[in-house]
Design a protein around this motif. Structure first.
Motif, PDB file in Angstrom:
ATOM      1  N   PHE A 270      -1.697   9.412  -2.317  1.00  0.00           N
ATOM      2  CA  PHE A 270      -1.991  10.481  -3.252  1.00  0.00           C
ATOM      3  C   PHE A 270      -1.620  10.034  -4.821  1.00  0.00           C
ATOM      4  O   PHE A 270      -2.472  10.716  -5.625  1.00  0.00           O
ATOM      5  CB  PHE A 270      -1.146  11.659  -2.750  1.00  0.00           C
ATOM      6  N   ALA A 271      -0.741   9.178  -5.050  1.00  0.00           N
ATOM      7  CA  ALA A 271      -0.825   8.659  -6.206  1.00  0.00           C
ATOM      8  C   ALA A 271      -1.371   7.193  -6.030  1.00  0.00           C
ATOM      9  O   ALA A 271      -1.189   6.478  -5.309  1.00  0.00           O
ATOM     10  CB  ALA A 271       0.680   8.291  -6.505  1.00  0.00           C
ATOM     11  N   PRO A 272      -2.555   7.188  -6.962  1.00  0.00           N
ATOM     12  CA  PRO A 272      -3.384   5.994  -6.774  1.00  0.00           C
ATOM     13  C   PRO A 272      -2.476   4.664  -6.999  1.00  0.00           C
ATOM     14  O   PRO A 272      -1.350   4.755  -7.739  1.00  0.00           O
ATOM     15  CB  PRO A 272      -4.390   5.995  -7.877  1.00  0.00           C
ATOM     16  N   VAL A 273      -3.160   3.459  -6.710  1.00  0.00           N
ATOM     17  CA  VAL A 273      -2.220   2.302  -7.034  1.00  0.00           C
ATOM     18  C   VAL A 273      -1.864   2.169  -8.502  1.00  0.00           C
ATOM     19  O   VAL A 273      -0.614   1.560  -8.886  1.00  0.00           O
ATOM     20  CB  VAL A 273      -2.956   1.072  -6.611  1.00  0.00           C
ATOM     21  N   ALA A 274      -2.933   2.507  -9.464  1.00  0.00           N
ATOM     22  CA  ALA A 274      -2.575   2.373 -10.792  1.00  0.00           C
ATOM     23  C   ALA A 274      -1.543   3.135 -11.157  1.00  0.00           C
ATOM     24  O   ALA A 274      -0.530   2.902 -12.099  1.00  0.00           O
ATOM     25  CB  ALA A 274      -3.902   2.534 -11.616  1.00  0.00           C
TER      26      ALA A 274
END
Length: 341
Positions: A270-274
């Motif tokens: 849900f939180a992108p890797v970036a």
């Protein structure tokens, strides 16, 4: 330094299909992300994570009103995640999904998952269909969890009531949802009645570290309980660093949390890797942390909560990021640091 990610989600295809069948294609204001096991391992490598504890995010099974249907989906999710943990016992653990707000079915599925499937704990949404943890009605579940000294990962859900235009729930509402649950668990005596449950609050505990004294004064005015007693109970919570390890939030979290009560969390996918890299890098760059602090946050606290992973010197070291992955990780860290300047 080896690292355990205690806030790492899965979105199996059958679960995505069940959500879409009910017209749900987003959670917390974010479109349901893609997920597969290969992407879990590649993300772990990108974030220097040696082991991850898998969990299902909001809405869990709360979109199903029928308790039997919710129980069946929870069992399917737990069987799926247990199988992943069995296949990769040194790399993956899992937190069981239970069909809250239904206390009896939730107690039964929690017992099955913990006793038969080897679950490392249980995920509970801060509110399930508007019913908050800490409100009356869940004693049957609390008794099962207390008897097993279970880890309970509290994850936020959408707030009861209408959404606010242009305000995605994950931005602010999730923090309030977690804080409401933590407040009620202390105010209504759940922490005292079931002291063997180990509660892990996501996203740095929402507003709890920042507003803990204000909350304790409110409890004093409402119940007459001493401020220090309430503060001591708030400090029994564990806190993960998902989307929280920033130069603004870390000082308060470190000042409030009891020693050895902070774990690393990414909130992927849900939180992108970036985004996960942004906060992981901020944690790594925070100079006020001692080596002991870092070792506790990255591994030893989580290993105490989830002993399947053992001490840090037994951590799996085969991150297998490859040359391209190593270059990508270094580039992302440079970008993350530049964004904070």
């Amino acid at each position: 330094m080896p690292r355990i990610d205690t806030h790492h989600h899965v979105v199996p295809d059958f679960y995505r299909n069940a959500l879409r069948a009910k017209g749900i294609d987003a959670a917390g204001g974010r479109t349901l992300p893609d997920w597969n096991l290969d992407s879990t391992f590649s993300t772990m490598a990108a974030l220097s994570v040696n082991a991850a504890v898998l969990s299902v995010s909001t809405p869990g099974t709360t979109f199903l009103d029928d308790p039997d249907q919710a129980s069946q989906l929870a069992a399917q999710l737990n069987d799926h995640n247990a199988d992943l943990a069995r296949q990769h016992p040194d790399r993956l653990g899992f937190l069981a999904t239970v069909p809250t707000p239904h206390a009896g079915p939730s107690a039964r599925e929690a017992a099955r998952a913990l006793d038969e499937l080897g679950a490392d704990g249980v995920t509970l949404l801060a509110n399930a269909q508007g019913n908050y943890l800490g409100e009356p009605g869940l004693d049957e579940l609390w008794e099962v969890l207390d008897a097993r000294e279970a880890v309970v990962f509290i994850h936020p859900a959408d707030l009861p009531g209408p959404a606010v235009s242009d305000l995605p729930p994950f931005a602010t509402d999730f923090l309030l949802d977690t804080s409401r649950a933590a407040y009620l668990l202390v105010r209504n005596g759940i922490r005292r009645k079931y002291p063997r449950i180990r509660f892990l609050l996501s996203h740095g505990g929402g507003f709890v570290p920042y507003a803990s004294h204000r909350m304790a004064i409110a409890i004093l005015g409402d119940t007459g309980r001493g401020i220090t007693d309430s503060l001591d109970e708030f400090r029994t919570f564990y806190f993960d660093t998902a989307l929280t390890a920033s130069p603004a939030a870390l000082p308060t979290l470190l000042a409030f949390a009891a020693p050895g009560h902070i774990t690393f969390g990414s909130d992927w996918p849900f939180a992108p890797v970036a985004a996960a890299t942004y906060f992981a890098t901020a944690l790594e760059d925070y100079r006020e942390l001692t080596d002991a602090d870092r070792a506790a946050i990255d591994w030893s606290t989580a290993a105490t909560l989830f002993p399947r992973f053992g001490p840090s010197d037994q951590a799996p070291s085969d991150l297998d990021i490859g040359l391209a992955g190593a270059v990508r990780r270094r580039l992302m860290r440079v970008v993350s640091r530049a964004m904070r300047t």
